[in-house]
Design an enzyme around this catalytic site. Sequence first.
Site, PDB file in Angstrom:
ATOM      1  CD  GLN A 101      -2.649   1.366   2.648  1.00 24.79           C
ATOM      2  OE1 GLN A 101      -2.411   1.349   3.580  1.00 24.79           O
ATOM      3  NE2 GLN A 101      -3.848   1.277   2.241  1.00 24.79           N
ATOM      4  CE1 TYR A 176      -3.286   8.370   7.105  1.00 27.57           C
ATOM      5  CE2 TYR A 176      -4.695   6.942   6.062  1.00 27.57           C
ATOM      6  CZ  TYR A 176      -3.962   7.240   7.086  1.00 27.57           C
ATOM      7  OH  TYR A 176      -4.275   6.616   8.563  1.00 27.57           O
ATOM      8  CB  ALA A 350      -8.895  -5.084   8.047  1.00 32.53           C
ATOM      9  NE  ARG A 351     -12.807  -4.404  11.923  1.00 29.83           N
ATOM     10  CZ  ARG A 351     -13.614  -3.896  11.884  1.00 29.83           C
ATOM     11  NH1 ARG A 351     -14.102  -3.054  13.069  1.00 29.83           N
ATOM     12  NH2 ARG A 351     -14.387  -3.414  10.748  1.00 29.83           N
TER      13      ARG A 351
HETATM   14  C1  LIG Z   1      -5.351  -2.396  13.077  1.00 32.16           C
HETATM   15  C2  LIG Z   1      -5.620  -1.992  11.875  1.00 32.16           C
HETATM   16  C3  LIG Z   1      -5.077  -0.997  11.157  1.00 32.16           C
HETATM   17  C4  LIG Z   1      -5.406  -0.590  10.185  1.00 32.16           C
HETATM   18  N1  LIG Z   1      -4.498   0.142   9.223  1.00 32.16           N
HETATM   19  C5  LIG Z   1      -4.912   0.475   8.005  1.00 32.16           C
HETATM   20  C6  LIG Z   1      -4.026   0.956   7.337  1.00 32.16           C
HETATM   21  O1  LIG Z   1      -2.753   1.097   7.192  1.00 32.16           O
HETATM   22  N2  LIG Z   1      -4.166   1.238   5.828  1.00 32.16           N
HETATM   23  C7  LIG Z   1      -5.550   1.139   5.535  1.00 32.16           C
HETATM   24  O2  LIG Z   1      -5.683   1.403   4.199  1.00 32.16           O
HETATM   25  N3  LIG Z   1      -6.617   0.646   6.361  1.00 32.16           N
HETATM   26  C8  LIG Z   1      -6.169   0.300   7.479  1.00 32.16           C
HETATM   27  N4  LIG Z   1      -6.940  -0.125   8.252  1.00 32.16           N
HETATM   28  C9  LIG Z   1      -8.409  -0.444   7.599  1.00 32.16           C
HETATM   29  C10 LIG Z   1      -8.866  -1.593   7.249  1.00 32.16           C
HETATM   30  O3  LIG Z   1      -7.659  -1.942   5.963  1.00 32.16           O
HETATM   31  C11 LIG Z   1      -9.992  -1.854   6.844  1.00 32.16           C
HETATM   32  O4  LIG Z   1     -10.475  -0.820   5.815  1.00 32.16           O
HETATM   33  C12 LIG Z   1     -11.105  -1.841   7.924  1.00 32.16           C
HETATM   34  O5  LIG Z   1     -10.702  -2.412   9.058  1.00 32.16           O
HETATM   35  C13 LIG Z   1     -12.497  -2.525   7.608  1.00 32.16           C
HETATM   36  O6  LIG Z   1     -12.151  -3.750   7.356  1.00 32.16           O
HETATM   37  P1  LIG Z   1     -12.616  -5.088   8.064  1.00 32.16           P
HETATM   38  O7  LIG Z   1     -14.321  -4.947   8.540  1.00 32.16           O
HETATM   39  O8  LIG Z   1     -12.512  -6.429   7.296  1.00 32.16           O
HETATM   40  O9  LIG Z   1     -11.820  -5.100   9.413  1.00 32.16           O
HETATM   41  C14 LIG Z   1      -6.637  -0.765   9.804  1.00 32.16           C
HETATM   42  C15 LIG Z   1      -7.415  -1.625  10.283  1.00 32.16           C
HETATM   43  C16 LIG Z   1      -7.263  -2.114  11.474  1.00 32.16           C
HETATM   44  C17 LIG Z   1      -8.021  -2.967  12.151  1.00 32.16           C
HETATM   45  S1  SF4 Z   2     -11.647  -9.373  17.943  1.00 29.36           S
HETATM   46 FE1  SF4 Z   2     -11.281  -7.056  18.643  1.00 29.36          FE
HETATM   47  S2  SF4 Z   2      -8.877  -6.879  18.770  1.00 29.36           S
HETATM   48 FE2  SF4 Z   2      -9.325  -8.864  17.695  1.00 29.36          FE
HETATM   49  S3  SF4 Z   2      -9.026  -8.776  15.595  1.00 29.36           S
HETATM   50 FE3  SF4 Z   2     -11.160  -8.432  16.180  1.00 29.36          FE
HETATM   51  S4  SF4 Z   2     -11.797  -6.065  16.358  1.00 29.36           S
HETATM   52 FE4  SF4 Z   2      -9.310  -6.542  16.469  1.00 29.36          FE
END
Ligand SMILES: Cc1cc2nc3c(=O)[nH]c(=O)nc-3n(C[C@H](O)[C@H](O)[C@H](O)COP(=O)(O)O)c2cc1C
Ligand code: SF4
Length: 414
Positions: A101, A176, A350-351
């Site tokens: 990225q 950003y 992500a999570r």
């Molecule tokens: C710990 C953490 C750090 C993240 N850092 C970034 C990042 O550096 N760049 C980015 O585009 N998104 C970042 N995100 C956002 C994720 O890429 C994603 O857009 C967001 O968590 C929603 O997806 P999810 O529901 O699958 O978690 C971060 C998310 C988490 C949980």
């Molecule tokens: S349980 Fe909570 S700490 Fe663990 S990955 Fe999911 S959001 Fe992040």
Amino acid sequence: MSAAPSPFSPLRIGPVTLRNRLIKSATNEGMTPGGVPSRMLVQLHERIAAGGAAMTTVAYCAVSADGRTFVDQAQLNPATVAPLRALTDAVHRHGAAACAQITHGGCFTFLPELSTRRPLSASGGFNKVGMMSGRFFKQAMTERDMDAYAQQFAQAARVAREAGFDAVEIHMGHGYLLSQFLSPLYNRRRDAYGGSPDERARLPRQVLRAVLDAVGRHMAVLCKIGVTEGVKGGGTADDAATIARLLEADGAHMLVLSGGMNVESVWQLFGGPMPAEARANVSNPIVRCAMSLQKLTEPTFDGFREMYFLEHSRKVREAVRMPLAYLGGVRSLANVELAMREGFDAVAMARALVFDPGFVGQLQLQAVGSAAQSATQSGCTSCNRCVVMMYTPGGTSCALQPPNDAALNRIAAA
Ligand SMILES: Cc1cc2nc3c(=O)[nH]c(=O)nc-3n(C[C@H](O)[C@H](O)[C@H](O)COP(=O)(O)O)c2cc1C
Ligand code: SF4
């Protein structure tokens, strides 16, 4: 509607073919102390690759020294090629692709030193983020600055290629630099770079074209955009549809659809609030202060809603034919299959992958009927405590799992 593809079928994006359609979305790893990628970073991405993901995204690689938000952020330059090559080699050993990225923070910076007196952004004036960093004013970019920055993105993409990456994701979301141009909240310009969504997209498009020219024949070039900023006066799904059409016309290979802004609407980015206890535990005073300010403007939530960007993302799906990755609140095989039926080509998570780097493999087993139903529902509770774990010595990890090896995070990858 034609039959939805299997999430485990290959997907072609530009010159790259992914082995399936499930991608690890960028999660700022906190694993580049002093800007150097650590062995922990390599191990993390290797585990995701071994766990079955088609592609893993190394988060938040700055395109220049000024483009960093924090001192401990990786920059794509000759010094990081060797450690990043160790990472991409490890990912490739497991048959996955690696994506870098690439980003510039614009006025979202906490650096003690910059090469300019004020951080550069779409518009000058009062800098909201400066409340936390002490840089209370920002400066509007000139066309010359913009040309130079577009070249920095292109050069960073070349470095990513040298380090063995298969793809780059240009960060155009979350507040950003490039999203400061796309956002009507940040972009108040009266020249050709401000006004309508087409005009606000001018610099992001220039960057995309520069990156495509530099590496587009060899690497997949993705853009991460917001489908809503989630705040009054901010970018909408209609704006996102227009922007997506423009990026499609310029030749982007895939869009990753996110949303929210990290200052104004971080709850929108994550589909839920930051936990209060996490705020209390944060040792970094800047981040603690930022979280307190955000809390004041947060709406009330009635539980976490999976697939929270679906309605907004549909508008983008209707607007373009190019490959799109659905993102936001995917925690089960049912979620993935719904995204496929809705016409998305890939799913980014992500999570669910912070919770379990092997989650894609679990989903695949379930899809062929060899895993327990329970295995296909992520144990991630969407509590968002991992977001503050990135500032801990071991870097980002799930708060419900054992922490990472902090010692491994102090050793440079090679
Ligand atoms: C710990 C953490 C750090 C993240 N850092 C970034 C990042 O550096 N760049 C980015 O585009 N998104 C970042 N995100 C956002 C994720 O890429 C994603 O857009 C967001 O968590 C929603 O997806 P999810 O529901 O699958 O978690 C971060 C998310 C988490 C949980
Ligand atoms: S349980 Fe909570 S700490 Fe663990 S990955 Fe999911 S959001 Fe992040």
